[in-house]
Design a protein around this motif. Structure first.
Motif, PDB file in Angstrom:
ATOM      1  N   ARG A   6       0.854  -1.199   0.000  1.00 19.86           N
ATOM      2  CA  ARG A   6       0.000   0.000   0.000  1.00 19.86           C
ATOM      3  C   ARG A   6       0.886   1.245   0.000  1.00 19.86           C
ATOM      4  O   ARG A   6       0.562   2.269  -0.589  1.00 19.86           O
ATOM      5  N   GLU A   7       2.047   1.132   0.633  1.00 19.88           N
ATOM      6  CA  GLU A   7       2.963   2.277   0.738  1.00 19.88           C
ATOM      7  C   GLU A   7       3.933   2.270  -0.453  1.00 19.88           C
ATOM      8  O   GLU A   7       5.139   2.488  -0.288  1.00 19.88           O
ATOM      9  N   HIS A   8       3.417   1.974  -1.674  1.00 17.45           N
ATOM     10  CA  HIS A   8       4.342   1.802  -2.808  1.00 17.45           C
ATOM     11  C   HIS A   8       5.078   3.087  -3.173  1.00 17.45           C
ATOM     12  O   HIS A   8       6.194   3.050  -3.684  1.00 17.45           O
ATOM     13  N   GLU A   9       4.449   4.260  -2.860  1.00 17.42           N
ATOM     14  CA  GLU A   9       5.154   5.509  -3.197  1.00 17.42           C
ATOM     15  C   GLU A   9       6.397   5.664  -2.334  1.00 17.42           C
ATOM     16  O   GLU A   9       7.454   6.089  -2.790  1.00 17.42           O
ATOM     17  N   GLU A  10       6.235   5.282  -1.075  1.00 15.17           N
ATOM     18  CA  GLU A  10       7.377   5.350  -0.161  1.00 15.17           C
ATOM     19  C   GLU A  10       8.474   4.383  -0.628  1.00 15.17           C
ATOM     20  O   GLU A  10       9.661   4.723  -0.634  1.00 15.17           O
ATOM     21  N   CYS A  11       8.045   3.172  -1.029  1.00 10.00           N
ATOM     22  CA  CYS A  11       9.023   2.173  -1.509  1.00 10.00           C
ATOM     23  C   CYS A  11       9.726   2.698  -2.766  1.00 10.00           C
ATOM     24  O   CYS A  11      10.923   2.500  -2.946  1.00 10.00           O
ATOM     25  N   ALA A  12       8.941   3.368  -3.627  1.00 11.76           N
ATOM     26  CA  ALA A  12       9.531   3.903  -4.864  1.00 11.76           C
ATOM     27  C   ALA A  12      10.616   4.934  -4.542  1.00 11.76           C
ATOM     28  O   ALA A  12      11.628   5.024  -5.235  1.00 11.76           O
ATOM     29  N   ASP A  13      10.396   5.709  -3.467  1.00  9.00           N
ATOM     30  CA  ASP A  13      11.418   6.687  -3.077  1.00  9.00           C
ATOM     31  C   ASP A  13      12.734   6.004  -2.710  1.00  9.00           C
ATOM     32  O   ASP A  13      13.802   6.603  -2.836  1.00  9.00           O
ATOM     33  N   ALA A  14      12.633   4.766  -2.207  1.00 11.10           N
ATOM     34  CA  ALA A  14      13.856   4.042  -1.797  1.00 11.10           C
ATOM     35  C   ALA A  14      14.267   3.022  -2.862  1.00 11.10           C
ATOM     36  O   ALA A  14      15.104   2.157  -2.608  1.00 11.10           O
ATOM     37  N   MET A  15      13.665   3.138  -4.070  1.00 11.30           N
ATOM     38  CA  MET A  15      13.879   2.140  -5.128  1.00 11.30           C
ATOM     39  C   MET A  15      15.376   1.850  -5.337  1.00 11.30           C
ATOM     40  O   MET A  15      16.187   2.773  -5.385  1.00 11.30           O
ATOM     41  N   LEU A  40      16.327 -13.712   8.719  1.00 14.03           N
ATOM     42  CA  LEU A  40      17.360 -12.691   8.538  1.00 14.03           C
ATOM     43  C   LEU A  40      17.919 -12.831   7.119  1.00 14.03           C
ATOM     44  O   LEU A  40      18.125 -13.960   6.660  1.00 14.03           O
ATOM     45  N   GLY A  41      18.140 -11.730   6.456  1.00 12.88           N
ATOM     46  CA  GLY A  41      18.701 -11.837   5.106  1.00 12.88           C
ATOM     47  C   GLY A  41      18.650 -10.522   4.360  1.00 12.88           C
ATOM     48  O   GLY A  41      18.803  -9.457   4.952  1.00 12.88           O
ATOM     49  N   GLU A  42      18.380 -10.666   3.046  1.00  9.65           N
ATOM     50  CA  GLU A  42      18.500  -9.521   2.140  1.00  9.65           C
ATOM     51  C   GLU A  42      17.156  -9.208   1.487  1.00  9.65           C
ATOM     52  O   GLU A  42      16.404 -10.129   1.154  1.00  9.65           O
ATOM     53  N   MET A  43      16.871  -7.935   1.326  1.00 10.56           N
ATOM     54  CA  MET A  43      15.637  -7.530   0.609  1.00 10.56           C
ATOM     55  C   MET A  43      15.888  -6.247  -0.168  1.00 10.56           C
ATOM     56  O   MET A  43      16.918  -5.598  -0.004  1.00 10.56           O
ATOM     57  N   LEU A  44      14.908  -5.919  -1.005  1.00 13.92           N
ATOM     58  CA  LEU A  44      15.102  -4.817  -1.954  1.00 13.92           C
ATOM     59  C   LEU A  44      13.840  -3.960  -2.024  1.00 13.92           C
ATOM     60  O   LEU A  44      12.730  -4.501  -2.028  1.00 13.92           O
ATOM     61  N   PHE A  45      14.006  -2.624  -2.105  1.00 14.67           N
ATOM     62  CA  PHE A  45      12.860  -1.739  -2.350  1.00 14.67           C
ATOM     63  C   PHE A  45      12.714  -1.545  -3.866  1.00 14.67           C
ATOM     64  O   PHE A  45      13.717  -1.396  -4.571  1.00 14.67           O
ATOM     65  N   THR A  46      11.468  -1.560  -4.341  1.00  8.84           N
ATOM     66  CA  THR A  46      11.230  -1.390  -5.778  1.00  8.84           C
ATOM     67  C   THR A  46      10.146  -0.316  -5.987  1.00  8.84           C
ATOM     68  O   THR A  46       9.562   0.161  -5.010  1.00  8.84           O
ATOM     69  N   HIS A  47       9.846  -0.016  -7.249  1.00  8.47           N
ATOM     70  CA  HIS A  47       8.854   1.025  -7.513  1.00  8.47           C
ATOM     71  C   HIS A  47       7.443   0.614  -7.101  1.00  8.47           C
ATOM     72  O   HIS A  47       6.585   1.445  -6.885  1.00  8.47           O
ATOM     73  N   PHE A  48       7.189  -0.708  -6.974  1.00  5.63           N
ATOM     74  CA  PHE A  48       5.846  -1.154  -6.592  1.00  5.63           C
ATOM     75  C   PHE A  48       5.770  -1.611  -5.138  1.00  5.63           C
ATOM     76  O   PHE A  48       4.694  -1.835  -4.611  1.00  5.63           O
ATOM     77  N   GLY A  49       6.918  -1.856  -4.521  1.00  7.44           N
ATOM     78  CA  GLY A  49       6.897  -2.380  -3.156  1.00  7.44           C
ATOM     79  C   GLY A  49       8.207  -3.032  -2.780  1.00  7.44           C
ATOM     80  O   GLY A  49       9.258  -2.393  -2.796  1.00  7.44           O
ATOM     81  N   LEU A  50       8.118  -4.350  -2.502  1.00  7.48           N
ATOM     82  CA  LEU A  50       9.281  -5.037  -1.946  1.00  7.48           C
ATOM     83  C   LEU A  50       9.637  -6.268  -2.770  1.00  7.48           C
ATOM     84  O   LEU A  50       8.756  -6.967  -3.267  1.00  7.48           O
ATOM     85  N   SER A  51      10.940  -6.546  -2.868  1.00  8.21           N
ATOM     86  CA  SER A  51      11.398  -7.746  -3.555  1.00  8.21           C
ATOM     87  C   SER A  51      12.670  -8.244  -2.859  1.00  8.21           C
ATOM     88  O   SER A  51      12.968  -7.837  -1.742  1.00  8.21           O
ATOM     89  N   GLY A  52      13.398  -9.117  -3.529  1.00  9.58           N
ATOM     90  CA  GLY A  52      14.632  -9.654  -2.942  1.00  9.58           C
ATOM     91  C   GLY A  52      14.368 -10.985  -2.247  1.00  9.58           C
ATOM     92  O   GLY A  52      13.215 -11.367  -2.013  1.00  9.58           O
ATOM     93  N   PRO A  53      15.445 -11.715  -1.911  1.00  7.98           N
ATOM     94  CA  PRO A  53      15.313 -13.091  -1.406  1.00  7.98           C
ATOM     95  C   PRO A  53      14.352 -13.258  -0.227  1.00  7.98           C
ATOM     96  O   PRO A  53      13.530 -14.178  -0.232  1.00  7.98           O
TER      97      PRO A  53
END
Ligand code: FAD
Length: 410
Positions: A199-208, A232-245
């Motif tokens: 829902r907070e995709h705009e915020e995630c996009a800022d940290a893309m 515990l591990g690695e994740m990624l911010f994207t323009h739509f939300g969250l990704s990564g392992p």
């Protein structure tokens, strides 16, 4: 050439099955509609191919959230140790990494593809580059496959067409059509191991583009206290939300997002307790007493996260650090230990690592992968309604189901 078996799909399961059949003296052909075999296999494990998991059959079953019991016989017949001996026997040395994940020592998925294709050629498997369009059925039994370029007749046909994810690799979901043609049920096709839309995709996009390497991500179903997943591990911010392992792994624990609500909480400082983190912030603040709050987090956080945390903390960005109250600081600690996102949905199945859903397993014999509805027809690999978590378990499903089918048929 008269054939004993036509295998539709030259991916992990199809190639493996054809090798096993040909090594047992069966005349097998593989039909592949891309211009080379194993296109998906070649991109697995970020190009390194996590080919299996160095664990026992029971552990594999524990990593299969849907229909694990269906896999019991197949895994007893061909366990991860067998997968490892098979590839090492083909001259591909393997190594085991964190969490039992097994990779080729060369870190190249192409070595796995090359080994499988060579084993198929050496064993006399005929590889035909054509598109399977329809099954040929006579008197309730399968009799071959109609392809764009001609017909291939055989008393046995194996559907190894994969799922519907990453269709550019060739897995376009054709196998579901073949299943339906013979009266099989195909359960709802959705995504698993898939990025999440927040829902907070705009915020995630800022940290893309920001990748967090050492955080803990926990997934919650609304109304429940215990997380469905926490690692515990690695994740990624994207323009739509969250990704990564971490996000992909967490997604495998989710049900239907139209019916249930989910949130993820990210602990940005998992090595520190709330008290230790508060002490750490106090230390940082004492060095920056006259700075504005928004300029005081540089030692603690990556630059892209600072505006997000400042906003979420409720502390004005231009407030002087020496004026921040204890309760404001504790709210900041809370944000850092549980940065929360509401999940709206998963991304489309095209972008998923794995397809959830497929040919209903109650219509398939678990010992042989034979259709209970059509004589001579078999289903193996991702086309079946079985999927697993990350860790090499999905390829193990492909190899174990392929082995059961080949052993039975031969
Ligand atoms: C990016 C990515 C990374 C992954 N990494 C891993 C990993 O590291 N470890 C792991 O265990 N799993 C991983 N997976 C999952 C794994 O790749 C699959 O589980 C596995 O490939 C399934 O094997 P399969 O043979 O059933 O299907 P596929 O490998 O998809 O093969 C199906 C084949 O059938 C062919 N085909 C389809 N329709 C037709 C038709 N009509 N006519 C002719 N040919 C057809 C396709 O072209 C394809 O070659 C990953 C998946 C993706 C997308």
């Amino acid at each position: 050439m008269s054939l004993d078996c036509v295998v539709i799909g030259g991916g992990a399961a199809g190639l493996f099955c054809a090798v096993k059949l040909a090594q047992r003296g069966k005349k097998a052909a593989v039909i592949e509609h891309m211009d080379s075999c194993g296109r998906k296999l070649a991109i697995t494990g970020k190009g390194r191919c996590n080919v299996t998991n160095n664990c026992d059959a029971l552990t594999v079953m524990n990593n299969i959230p849907r229909n694990p019991k269906f896999m019991f016989s197949a895994l007893q017949g061909f366990a991860p140790a067998d997968t490892m001996s098979f590839f090492e026997g083909l001259g591909v040395p393997l190594k085991t990494e964190r969490g039992g994940r097994v990779f080729p020592c060369s870190d190249s998925a192409r070595d796995i593809v090359r080994a499988l294709v060579k084993a198929a050629e050496d064993a006399g498997v005929k590889i035909v580059y054509d598109r399977a369009e329809k099954l040929i059925i006579r008197s309730g039994a399968v009799n071959g496959v109609k392809c764009t370029g001609g017909e291939y007749h055989a008393p046995n046909v194996v559907v190894a067409t994969g799922g519907r994810s990453y269709p550019k690799t060739g897995s376009t979901g054709d196998g579901y059509r073949f299943a339906q043609q013979t009266g099989h049920t195909v359960t709802a096709i959705t995504a698993s191991l898939c990025p999440m839309v927040t829902r907070e995709h705009e915020e995630c996009a800022d940290a893309m583009g920001l990748s967090l390497k050492n955080c803990t991500l926990s997934l919650y179903e609304q109304g429940k206290k215990k997380p469905l997943f926490s690692e515990l591990g690695e994740m990624l911010f994207t323009h739509f939300g969250l990704s990564g392992p971490l996000v992909l792994s967490a997604s495998a624990h989710m049900g239907d997002t139209n019916k249930k609500r989910y949130t993820v909480k990210i602990d940005l400082k998992p090595a520190l307790s709330e008290k230790q983190l508060d002490e750490r912030i106090l230390r940082d603040f004492s060095g920056f007493e006259n700075r504005e709050f928004q300029n005081s987090l540089v030692k603690l956080l990556p630059a892209k996260l600072i505006p997000i945390i400042v906003k979420r903390s409720g502390i004005a960005g231009d407030k002087r650090v020496n004026q921040i109250t204890k309760s404001e600081r504790l709210e900041l600690v809370r944000c850092l230990k549980a940065l929360e996102y509401n999940i709206l949905s998963l991304r489309p199945v095209d972008e998923a690592i794995i397809t959830r859903g497929g040919v209903r397993v109650s219509e398939i014999d678990p010992g042989t992968m034979a259709s209970k509805l059509c004589r001579g027809l078999y289903f193996i690999g991702e086309v079946l309604d079985v999927d697993a978590y990350t860790g090499g378990f999905n390829l193990q499903i492909a190899f174990s189901t392929a082995n059961s089918c080949a052993v039975h048929m031969a």
